[in-house]
Scaffold this active site. Sequence first.
Site, PDB file in Angstrom:
ATOM      1  N   ASN A 112       0.871  -1.177   0.000  1.00 58.26           N
ATOM      2  CA  ASN A 112       0.000   0.000   0.000  1.00 58.26           C
ATOM      3  C   ASN A 112       0.911   1.232   0.000  1.00 58.26           C
ATOM      4  O   ASN A 112       1.466   1.602   1.033  1.00 58.26           O
ATOM      5  CB  ASN A 112      -0.908  -0.018   1.233  1.00 58.26           C
ATOM      6  CG  ASN A 112      -1.817   1.195   1.280  1.00 58.26           C
ATOM      7  OD1 ASN A 112      -1.666   2.127   0.485  1.00 58.26           O
ATOM      8  ND2 ASN A 112      -2.763   1.190   2.187  1.00 58.26           N
ATOM      9  N   TYR A 140      -4.028  16.421 -13.110  1.00 63.41           N
ATOM     10  CA  TYR A 140      -2.989  15.468 -13.525  1.00 63.41           C
ATOM     11  C   TYR A 140      -1.714  16.216 -13.956  1.00 63.41           C
ATOM     12  O   TYR A 140      -0.607  15.882 -13.541  1.00 63.41           O
ATOM     13  CB  TYR A 140      -3.544  14.625 -14.677  1.00 63.41           C
ATOM     14  CG  TYR A 140      -2.569  13.663 -15.301  1.00 63.41           C
ATOM     15  CD1 TYR A 140      -2.235  12.476 -14.663  1.00 63.41           C
ATOM     16  CD2 TYR A 140      -2.007  13.912 -16.553  1.00 63.41           C
ATOM     17  CE1 TYR A 140      -1.351  11.578 -15.251  1.00 63.41           C
ATOM     18  CE2 TYR A 140      -1.136  13.028 -17.154  1.00 63.41           C
ATOM     19  CZ  TYR A 140      -0.815  11.856 -16.494  1.00 63.41           C
ATOM     20  OH  TYR A 140       0.061  10.977 -17.084  1.00 63.41           O
TER      21      TYR A 140
END
Lengths: 252, 133
Positions: free
Chosen positions: A67, A159
């Site tokens: 993770n 982005y």
Amino acid sequence: MNLGLNNKIVVLTGATGGIGQQICLEFIQEGAHVVCLFRNEKKVEDLIDRLKVSKADLNSVSFKKTNLLHKNNIREVVSEIVKEKGRIDVLVNCAGNVVELPFAMMSEEQIDQMYQVNLKTMMLLTQAILKPMFSQKSGSIVNVSSIAALRGGRGITAYSSMKAGIDSFTRTLALEVGRKNIRVNAVRPGGIKTKMSEPLESRAEKYIPERIILSRFGTPEEVSKGVLFLASDATASYITGTCLNIDGGYLV
Amino acid sequence: MEIEEIYKNVAEVIENSVGTPKESIGLDQTLFDELGVDSIDLVDILFELESLYDIELKINDIESRAKKELGDKPYEIDGVITNEGLVVIRDFMTEIDPAKLKEGLTVHELVQLFTVHSLCKIVKYRIDEESKS
């Protein structure tokens, strides 16, 4: 040209994506051992299938579920890798994601997610891997940015901002760690033929000849060559803090 | 573990990081001004000491220790160490000239005063803390 990557230990994120798969394959073909940090088991199966088709040595790749938003989990995984392999020579930060949406419509959660997936994970993992690299007094980090860092487009404001952050992260970190013999570079792929770029590709077809000097989309192979070049001390030992455009001339 | 024992390892780690021969590294030398350590060297040094002693080490461990001792009283306000904070620091960091630990000292300036001895003390403090938990 010998890239001198034989027996190098490479940590790779985003190995299950179109560009990441090719980077993984080419490091293996150069004799490196690649440790892929992954999230999604199904995608790992696809990667293994791809590696099998390319007759890659599967003993030269290992997988660790990680993770990348969990600092402690990252530390555990990095310390496992160092225990098992003894060192980490190369880190390639290739994980990323794009969601196209007008910025005015983005929710706070979507902005957070864009930041976390594209920038924060890269920072946390790099921070953890700097520890063994400091100890070794050597290391090479290659970040996968995008041409969007310099030239954005409608629907990718967040982005583009994160990718610009990666460029800045690359340059500034290079300044910080250069004296410890750690190089930090980035590649900026342009339009590359992958699943991620399919929607863009179909829309952009008519603009390609006038906007991309080489009049075509690139391939994952063309990006991975740049990544391996920058990762290698044999080819890029005097290159740090740079962002290499692999865009068919789009940014010219 | 005693400071003298830690000092030998700290000197060796500093030598590996900045190149100063360990024999010429004195306990009373300041890390930044006298030994020429910079912030990145310090990270390098802390990383090495963490691996060596299997502890987690931060340069602001001194701050954590002081905060623990001060309880509800503030250690710093806007980066400036409070008078109560200075009292705790003077008690713990006896190796630093008390005249330099004067009112108005900032958290950043305190780090600049750290000596090799201070670093050894931080390591010892962390070893002791981790052995308790």
